[in-house]
Design an enzyme around this catalytic site. Structure first.
Site, PDB file in Angstrom:
ATOM      1  N   GLY A   1      29.911  41.698  13.249  1.00  0.00           N
ATOM      2  CA  GLY A   1      29.375  40.384  12.883  1.00  0.00           C
ATOM      3  C   GLY A   1      27.969  40.406  12.330  1.00  0.00           C
TER       4      GLY A   1
ATOM      5  CD  GLU B   1      32.754  39.203  19.780  1.00  0.00           C
ATOM      6  OE1 GLU B   1      33.817  38.567  19.887  1.00  0.00           O
ATOM      7  OE2 GLU B   1      32.284  39.549  18.680  1.00  0.00           O
TER       8      GLU B   1
ATOM      9  CG  ASN C   1      38.867  39.861  17.098  1.00  0.00           C
ATOM     10  OD1 ASN C   1      39.401  38.905  17.655  1.00  0.00           O
ATOM     11  ND2 ASN C   1      37.775  40.448  17.565  1.00  0.00           N
ATOM     12  CD1 TRP C   2      42.323  36.018  12.837  1.00  0.00           C
ATOM     13  CD2 TRP C   2      43.334  34.079  13.324  1.00  0.00           C
ATOM     14  NE1 TRP C   2      43.347  35.851  11.946  1.00  0.00           N
ATOM     15  CE2 TRP C   2      43.992  34.672  12.219  1.00  0.00           C
ATOM     16  CE3 TRP C   2      43.816  32.861  13.812  1.00  0.00           C
ATOM     17  CZ2 TRP C   2      45.080  34.075  11.604  1.00  0.00           C
ATOM     18  CZ3 TRP C   2      44.896  32.270  13.188  1.00  0.00           C
ATOM     19  CH2 TRP C   2      45.520  32.869  12.089  1.00  0.00           C
ATOM     20  CE  LYS C   3      34.778  38.594  16.040  1.00  0.00           C
ATOM     21  NZ  LYS C   3      33.506  39.248  16.220  1.00  0.00           N
TER      22      LYS C   3
ATOM     23  CD  GLU D   1      35.938  46.210  16.728  1.00  0.00           C
ATOM     24  OE1 GLU D   1      36.317  45.716  15.669  1.00  0.00           O
ATOM     25  OE2 GLU D   1      35.726  45.529  17.743  1.00  0.00           O
TER      26      GLU D   1
ATOM     27  CG  HIS E   1      36.033  42.591  20.809  1.00  0.00           C
ATOM     28  ND1 HIS E   1      34.777  42.030  20.776  1.00  0.00           N
ATOM     29  CD2 HIS E   1      36.393  42.805  19.516  1.00  0.00           C
ATOM     30  CE1 HIS E   1      34.402  41.906  19.511  1.00  0.00           C
ATOM     31  NE2 HIS E   1      35.354  42.358  18.730  1.00  0.00           N
TER      32      HIS E   1
ATOM     33  CB  SER F   1      30.123  44.211   8.982  1.00  0.00           C
ATOM     34  OG  SER F   1      29.440  43.419   9.935  1.00  0.00           O
TER      35      SER F   1
HETATM   36  C1  PEP Z   1      35.386  42.315  15.491  1.00  0.00           C
HETATM   37  O1  PEP Z   1      34.977  41.332  16.098  1.00  0.00           O
HETATM   38  O2  PEP Z   1      36.262  43.038  15.986  1.00  0.00           O
HETATM   39  C2  PEP Z   1      34.813  42.607  14.187  1.00  0.00           C
HETATM   40  C3  PEP Z   1      35.016  43.766  13.658  1.00  0.00           C
HETATM   41  O3  PEP Z   1      34.066  41.595  13.613  1.00  0.00           O
HETATM   42  P1  PEP Z   1      33.400  41.594  12.151  1.00  0.00           P
HETATM   43  O4  PEP Z   1      34.443  42.151  11.182  1.00  0.00           O
HETATM   44  O5  PEP Z   1      33.082  40.176  11.882  1.00  0.00           O
HETATM   45  O6  PEP Z   1      32.216  42.486  12.217  1.00  0.00           O
END
Ligand code: PEP
Length: 249
Positions: free
Chosen positions: A172, A96, A9-11, A166, A94, A212
């Protein structure tokens, strides 16, 4: 055998050239053939990504899609638009999107319906926040998110739906769920799918973990019985780390 999946997931990261470079660099890596691998550049670069990934085993994933078919929805991107780029996989729900953009369960249910109607594959994210985890309400929160979205559907095709668990407190933050915490929740989710749909559906459903995940933690998390891969944020932006995570499957 359930599908093993690792998706980046590049965001909102990487411009045109950076996106191309990252994809090319991932293509050059030797990746485990037993794993479905996804990259997710931002909307403007999806077409490039589709071209670059053509004739490779890497698939392209959109980070979002509109809850409406077309019309006066400034800034939104529809299923039809993604379809025209040959992008047929999308992330929905997601945290976010839920928190910053206030996408609620109703909107997410609309997105799910539209995506399945248009034969898209959906990575559907669910997860509890830190308060829920601290007060040990995580199972209640997850069940509630499912009840108000996916479980409103009459049926699902486990080839078209991937659940990404998640925990919001792990995204993050550098603070991953422990392998046991991930397994416990994935097992719970699979059980809920069994009760709602059928054992056969629940056994075919890929449930991936996000939050993470790093090359150093991926192997132990992926080794859990009900963990079928990962949705990877920060670590998916470095091709070496991403390849190491894919090869931890
Ligand atoms: C995500 O945004 O889906 C995610 C898992 O981010 P991170 O791996 O940076 O925690």
């Amino acid at each position: 055998m359930r599908k093993k999946i690792v998706a980046g997931n590049w965001k909102m990261n990487n411009d045109e050239i950076e996106s191309q470079r990252l994809i090319n660099s991932i293509i050059e890596k030797k990746l485990d053939n037993n794993c479905e691998v996804y990259v997710s550049p931002s909307f403007p670069f999806l077409k490039d990504a589709i071209k670059l990934c053509d004739k490779t085993n890497i698939k392209v994933l959109a980070q979002n899609v509109s809850h409406e078919i077309e019309g006066a929805f400034t800034g939104d991107v529809s299923c039809k638009m993604l379809d025209s780029l040959e992008v047929k996989s999308v992330i929905i729900g997601h945290s976010e999107r839920r928190t910053i953009f206030k996408e609620d369960n109703n909107m997410l249910l609309n997105k799910l319906k539209l995506c399945f109607k248009n034969n898209f594959q959906v990575f559907f994210c669910i997860g509890e926040d830190i308060d829920a985890r601290k007060s040990e309400e995580q199972f209640f929160v997850i069940e509630d998110q499912l009840n108000k979205t996916v479980f409103q559907l009459e049926n699902i095709d486990p080839n078209k739906l991937i659940i990404a668990y998640e925990p919001v407190w792990a995204i993050g933050t550098g603070l991953s769920a422990t392998p046991n915490q991930a397994q416990e929740m994935h097992k719970f989710i699979r059980e809920k799918f069994k009760n709602k749909f059928s054992e056969s559906i629940s056994e075919k459903l890929s449930i991936i973990y996000g939050g993470s995940v790093k090359p150093s933690s991926a192997k132990e998390i992926f080794a859990q019985n009900d963990v079928d891969g990962g949705l990877i944020g920060g670590a998916s932006l470095k091709s070496n780390d991403f390849a190491d995570i894919v090869n931890s499957i």
